[in-house]
Design a protein around this motif. Structure first.
Motif, PDB file in Angstrom:
ATOM      1  N   UNK A   4      31.437  21.404  28.016  1.00 13.33           N
ATOM      2  CA  UNK A   4      30.806  21.792  29.441  1.00 13.33           C
ATOM      3  C   UNK A   4      31.594  21.011  30.435  1.00 13.33           C
ATOM      4  N   UNK A   5      32.183  19.743  30.122  1.00 15.49           N
ATOM      5  CA  UNK A   5      33.140  19.050  31.156  1.00 15.49           C
ATOM      6  C   UNK A   5      34.084  19.825  31.097  1.00 15.49           C
ATOM      7  N   UNK A   6      34.872  20.631  30.083  1.00 11.97           N
ATOM      8  CA  UNK A   6      36.076  21.202  30.178  1.00 11.97           C
ATOM      9  C   UNK A   6      35.799  22.296  30.884  1.00 11.97           C
ATOM     10  N   UNK A   7      34.702  23.051  30.826  1.00 10.06           N
ATOM     11  CA  UNK A   7      34.564  24.086  31.569  1.00 10.06           C
ATOM     12  C   UNK A   7      34.424  24.012  33.122  1.00 10.06           C
ATOM     13  N   UNK A   8      33.718  22.762  33.293  1.00  7.86           N
ATOM     14  CA  UNK A   8      33.560  22.613  34.911  1.00  7.86           C
ATOM     15  C   UNK A   8      34.988  22.187  35.329  1.00  7.86           C
ATOM     16  N   UNK A   9      35.824  21.456  34.722  1.00  8.21           N
ATOM     17  CA  UNK A   9      37.093  21.096  35.238  1.00  8.21           C
ATOM     18  C   UNK A   9      37.957  22.321  35.434  1.00  8.21           C
ATOM     19  N   UNK A  10      37.766  23.158  34.236  1.00 10.24           N
ATOM     20  CA  UNK A  10      38.586  24.356  34.481  1.00 10.24           C
ATOM     21  C   UNK A  10      38.348  25.393  35.451  1.00 10.24           C
ATOM     22  N   UNK A  11      36.907  25.322  35.844  1.00 10.23           N
ATOM     23  CA  UNK A  11      36.600  26.163  36.928  1.00 10.23           C
ATOM     24  C   UNK A  11      36.401  25.800  38.191  1.00 10.23           C
ATOM     25  N   UNK A  12      36.194  24.684  38.376  1.00  7.22           N
ATOM     26  CA  UNK A  12      35.882  24.203  39.912  1.00  7.22           C
ATOM     27  C   UNK A  12      36.788  23.158  40.116  1.00  7.22           C
ATOM     28  N   UNK A  19      43.678  17.938  32.191  1.00  6.56           N
ATOM     29  CA  UNK A  19      43.386  17.800  33.688  1.00  6.56           C
ATOM     30  C   UNK A  19      43.807  16.555  33.818  1.00  6.56           C
ATOM     31  N   UNK A  20      45.192  16.053  34.100  1.00  5.04           N
ATOM     32  CA  UNK A  20      45.608  14.651  34.180  1.00  5.04           C
ATOM     33  C   UNK A  20      45.447  14.242  35.804  1.00  5.04           C
ATOM     34  N   UNK A  58      26.533  21.444  39.093  1.00 10.51           N
ATOM     35  CA  UNK A  58      26.835  22.975  39.789  1.00 10.51           C
ATOM     36  C   UNK A  58      25.419  23.274  40.905  1.00 10.51           C
ATOM     37  N   UNK A  59      24.392  23.124  40.251  1.00 12.21           N
ATOM     38  CA  UNK A  59      23.479  23.676  40.935  1.00 12.21           C
ATOM     39  C   UNK A  59      22.261  22.373  41.680  1.00 12.21           C
ATOM     40  N   UNK A  60      22.626  21.469  41.347  1.00 12.97           N
ATOM     41  CA  UNK A  60      21.433  20.437  41.601  1.00 12.97           C
ATOM     42  C   UNK A  60      22.178  19.284  42.386  1.00 12.97           C
TER      43      UNK A  60
END
Lengths: 495, 333
Positions: free
Chosen positions: B10-18, B46-47, B160-162
């Motif tokens: 979840x963290x990876x996806x957040x950092x990757x996309x946003x 994501x250094x 993202x949404x809250x």
């Protein structure tokens, strides 16, 4: 030496396979290389060869689906090998029975080997597999089987009631009912049931009518005159006394639990009324005083007109006491040792050792009992004992207090010792028993024994014995007499 | 997939996309990757947006307020939930107040991830569950998923949404657990997870057929309760259901309203002391909604003492399956 053959993993997608052929019979000798069984996966039929020599025993049957890793067969040198019989679960078993399901298996003698069970198996899952289908709600209700010859005879033939006690008892025995020794069934009295079990020394007075599919009256139960007991299941524990003109009925409708269950040493005094639309249960040593009433249903007007309706069981825990004329409403539980005062109307539960009273009944006092230490009890009894000595002298006995716990008395020339001692019974070595022993010099041990805490008197009462029980009753200790019981034995620690 | 992997993904996806997402806390860069290894690999990937910080929870949390007001979406890691107390001033007097104090001209969508819970012998200051303590702060949301949820997805949606300030509580013993789905759940149990943003997981030993017992709990207590459900079934065939809301504050009584009607016993289980606890809030909320009349209601929590370091003693202090079984059997058996 036993070699287990487990069902192998043949295909990674299959965690189950079906046994299609077993090539030998149990106990047959097999050699290395013999094909011993065959199974089918989703993709192929696979033959399995023996890798050992010996007698083969199969743990499964043909067409049984097995999980991979489960035992298929064993090859052993023991020609009489048996699989450990267990309905339940090696950890790797594919199913597990709940405790209720296990009890169900034992009760119905079920063989689970051929059933296709998996996961957690409940009682209802097994019931559904029985040939007669699941046990329906209705079948839990015990109905009197009116088509039975003996039942219809009793219901329709007034001549039966005119028979003597001995003739009635013999008739019941011939019909397969169990009637113990020394029972008496008075004139006009009748018991009607599918299954009637009377212990020994049960006495049923004149005009009593008892009707229930299952009637169990234990040893020394007495039923008073013109008493009417009707329930789906009627059980009275030993030494329970039901007075005259008591009524138990099922008005309000028969339910799955329309039973009356009563413990030992209870008293249901004369003219009491108990409704068993739902179960009424009395623990041991419970007393219902005269004209007390218990209701398990309460309604008259329709609920559609906004009136309340209430149904539910009533229970009395051990040692509780319902006062004369008191009424108990549905869904009420009375706690251990509680007292409900005469004339009260009880609509709420009563906690243990509470005194309640009034309409509706309120708590008047809590913790009404006192836990006395054995030594305190002994001291109290010693005081009573001294008073009893005086009492004896007033009745013309030449008695004297030999010690705090021993009275010697001269009853028309024969010397009797009356002693108070602490003893342990065999049946319950932890409970301290206070006994009065009557010991006539020159004759064998105790003629009469009074187990004070158990409220029991053993042995044929002498004149002194009768005086003693009367005296103690008036001081707040009662006895239920019985004939001397062979099984009873005492080990005195002091004398 | 394991609980820890789901959060890491979840963290990876957040950092990757946003690009507005940053992740920082104590000791979380590689090779150490955080005390519980949740962030392992992320600082390498994501250094510029995964950092280590000095040991000051007040600074870690306070700094996130500034970043959030600059339109970033910070995720901070507090190594042990017990240490959030050091950042409470920031949470109580700053982060949760700014939006109100500045007339909604700013918002502080901060997510504070932290490891809670005992049963690892970590002693009195590294074993607590402080959800109930933090839940008294107005405006702070508390999210505590179990292995019956998908924690990674919930984390993404929360970030993202809250836009509220959120504490994301991760129970330590859940990290190595495989996530459960309706197909993988233990034999005898059935699982249903709602489709809300913060889903509620329902675990039943009676296929949701009018349970006599409703147990409300959250997070890692699910480990205890799955055992209780099976024990109730095997010992007494009592039907029971466990409701595990992913978001425990605000607590939404509507999510479990439909389950309560048949239950004779309602039990709330938490690992923190029950006095002034989450269970008290749940019971009060349900009661105010008129859902508890005529029911037997119990709260089960830890003893009112610090949590001992000795695991044997810890077992005595924290709620146990035996304790729950006893409470239920006294009423229903």
């Amino acid at each position: 030496m036993e070699n287990k053959y487990l069902l192998p993993v043949e295909d990674v997608n299959d965690d189950k396979a079906t046994i299609t052929r077993l090539c030998f019979n149990d106990g047959d000798l097999v050699s290395k290389g013999d094909v011993i069984y065959e199974f089918e996966t989703t993709k192929a039929l696979v033959e399995v060869d023996a890798e050992h020599e010996g007698h083969i025993f199969y743990a499964v049957k043909v067409s049984k689906a097995l999980k991979t890793g489960q035992v298929v067969c064993v090859i052993t040198n023991n020609p009489n090998y048996q699989f450990a019989i267990s309905n339940n679960p090696q950890p790797d078993a594919s199913y597990m029975l709940t405790k209720k399901a296990q009890a169900f298996v034992e009760k119905n003698n079920l063989d689970l080997k051929d059933l296709d069970l998996s996961g957690i198996v409940r009682e209802k899952d097994l019931a559904a597999l029985l040939p007669n289908g699941p046990i329906g709600h209705e079948e839990h209700i015990l109905f009197l089987s009116r088509s039975r010859n003996d039942v219809s005879y009793l219901l329709s033939n007034p001549e039966f009631r005119k028979l003597s006690s001995e003739e009635k008892i013999e008739w019941y025995r011939i019909q397969g009912h169990e009637i113990g020794e020394n029972c008496k069934i008075g004139d006009g009295a009748v018991l009607i049931g599918n299954k009637i079990t009377l212990g020994s020394n049960v006495s049923i007075a004149e005009g009593a009518y008892i009707e229930s599919p299952e009637i169990t009256l234990n040893n020394h139960v007495t039923i008073g005159r013109d008493t009417n007991l009707v329930a789906s299941r009627l059980k009275l524990g030993a030494f329970t006394k039901v007075g005259d003109r008591v009524v138990i009925d099922i008005s309000g409708g028969r339910n799955t639990d329309s039973s009356f269950i009563c413990g030992t040493n209870c008293l249901i005094a004369s003219e009491s009324y108990v409704n068993v639309c739902h179960q009424v249960e009395l623990g041991d040593h419970v007393a219902l005083s005269p004209r007390s009433m218990i209701f398990t249903h309460s309604y008259w007007q329709s609920i559609l007109d906004g009136y309340p309706a209430q149904f539910g069981p009533v229970s009395f825990a051990r040692d509780s006491w319902l006062g004369a004329g008191a009424q108990v409403l549905p869904n009420v539980q009375i706690g251990e040792g509680a007292i409900v005062m005469s004339g009260s109307v009880l609509a709420k539960n009563v906690n243990a050792y509470e005194l309640v009273g009034g309409i509706p009944a309120q708590v008047i006092k809590e913790n009404i009992n006192k836990k006395l230490s054995p030594s305190k009890k002994m001291t109290q009894l010693e005081e009573l004992f001294a008073d009893f000595n005086t009492h004896l002298r007033q009745h013309g006995f030449k008695s004297r207090l030999h010690s705090a716990r021993k009275i010697c008395l001269d009853d028309e020339g024969s010397i009797t010792h009356l002693s108070l001692s602490q003893a342990y019974t065999q049946e319950d070595p932890n409970s301290i028993l206070l006994v009065l022993e009557m010991d006539e010099t020159g004759t064998s041990p105790a003629g009469e024994i009074y187990a004070i805490q158990q409220h029991r008197a053993y042995g044929a009462p002498s004149r002194v014995g009768r005086l003693l029980t009367e005296f103690l009753r008036r001081r707040g200790i009662y006895f239920i007499s019985s004939n001397y019981e062979q099984a009873y034995s005492l080990h005195s620690s002091t004398s | 997939m394991k609980f820890i992997e789901s959060i890491r993904n979840g963290l990876d996806s957040l950092l990757g996309n946003y690009p507005e997402v940053v992740l920082y806390g104590e000791d979380l860069i590689d090779p150490y990757g955080g005390a519980f290894k949740v962030t392992k690999g992320l600082s390498t990937k994501y250094p510029d947006r995964v950092w280590n910080t000095p040991i000051s929870e007040a600074a870690i949390i306070g700094m996130s307020a500034g970043m959030a007001m600059c339109k970033m979406k910070p995720i901070v890691e507090i190594m042990f939930g017990d240490f959030t107390s050091l950042g409470v001033d920031q949470l109580l007097n700053h982060l949760t107040k700014y939006a109100w104090m500045y007339n909604n001209q700013v918002e502080t969508p901060v997510t504070i991830r932290t490891a809670m819970g005992g049963r690892r012998g970590y002693g009195p200051t590294h074993s607590q569950s402080l959800e109930a303590l933090l839940s008294t702060i107005p405006g702070l949301s508390i999210i505590a998923p179990s292995h019956y949820h998908d924690p990674g997805r919930i984390l993404q949606q929360a970030v993202l949404e809250d836009s509220s300030v959120k504490v994301f509580s991760e129970y330590k013993l859940l990290y190595p657990q495989e996530l459960q789905t309706p197909n993988t759940v233990k034999s005898g149990l059935t699982l249903d997870v709602s489709s809300d943003v913060y889903p509620i997981a329902h675990l039943s030993n009676c296929e949701f057929d009018n349970p006599e017992i409703l147990i409300i709990s959250y997070g890692g207590n699910a480990l205890l309760l799955e055992q209780v459900l099976l024990d109730l079934l095997i010992e007494y065939e009592l039907s029971a259901q466990c409701a595990l809301p992913a978001r425990i504050k605000p607590f939404d009584p509507l999510q479990i309203q439909h389950l309560i009607s048949e239950a004779q016993v309602v039990l709330v289980v938490e690992e923190s002391p029950k006095c002034h606890g989450w269970g008290a809030e749940v019971v009060a909320t349900l009661s105010e909604a008129g859902l508890l009349s005529g029911k037997n209601v119990f709260r089960i929590g830890s003893a009112e003492t610090p949590i001992p370091s000795s695991m044997a003693q810890e077992e005595q202090v924290l709620p146990s399956a035996a304790q729950i079984m006893e409470t239920i059997s006294q009423i229903l058996v």
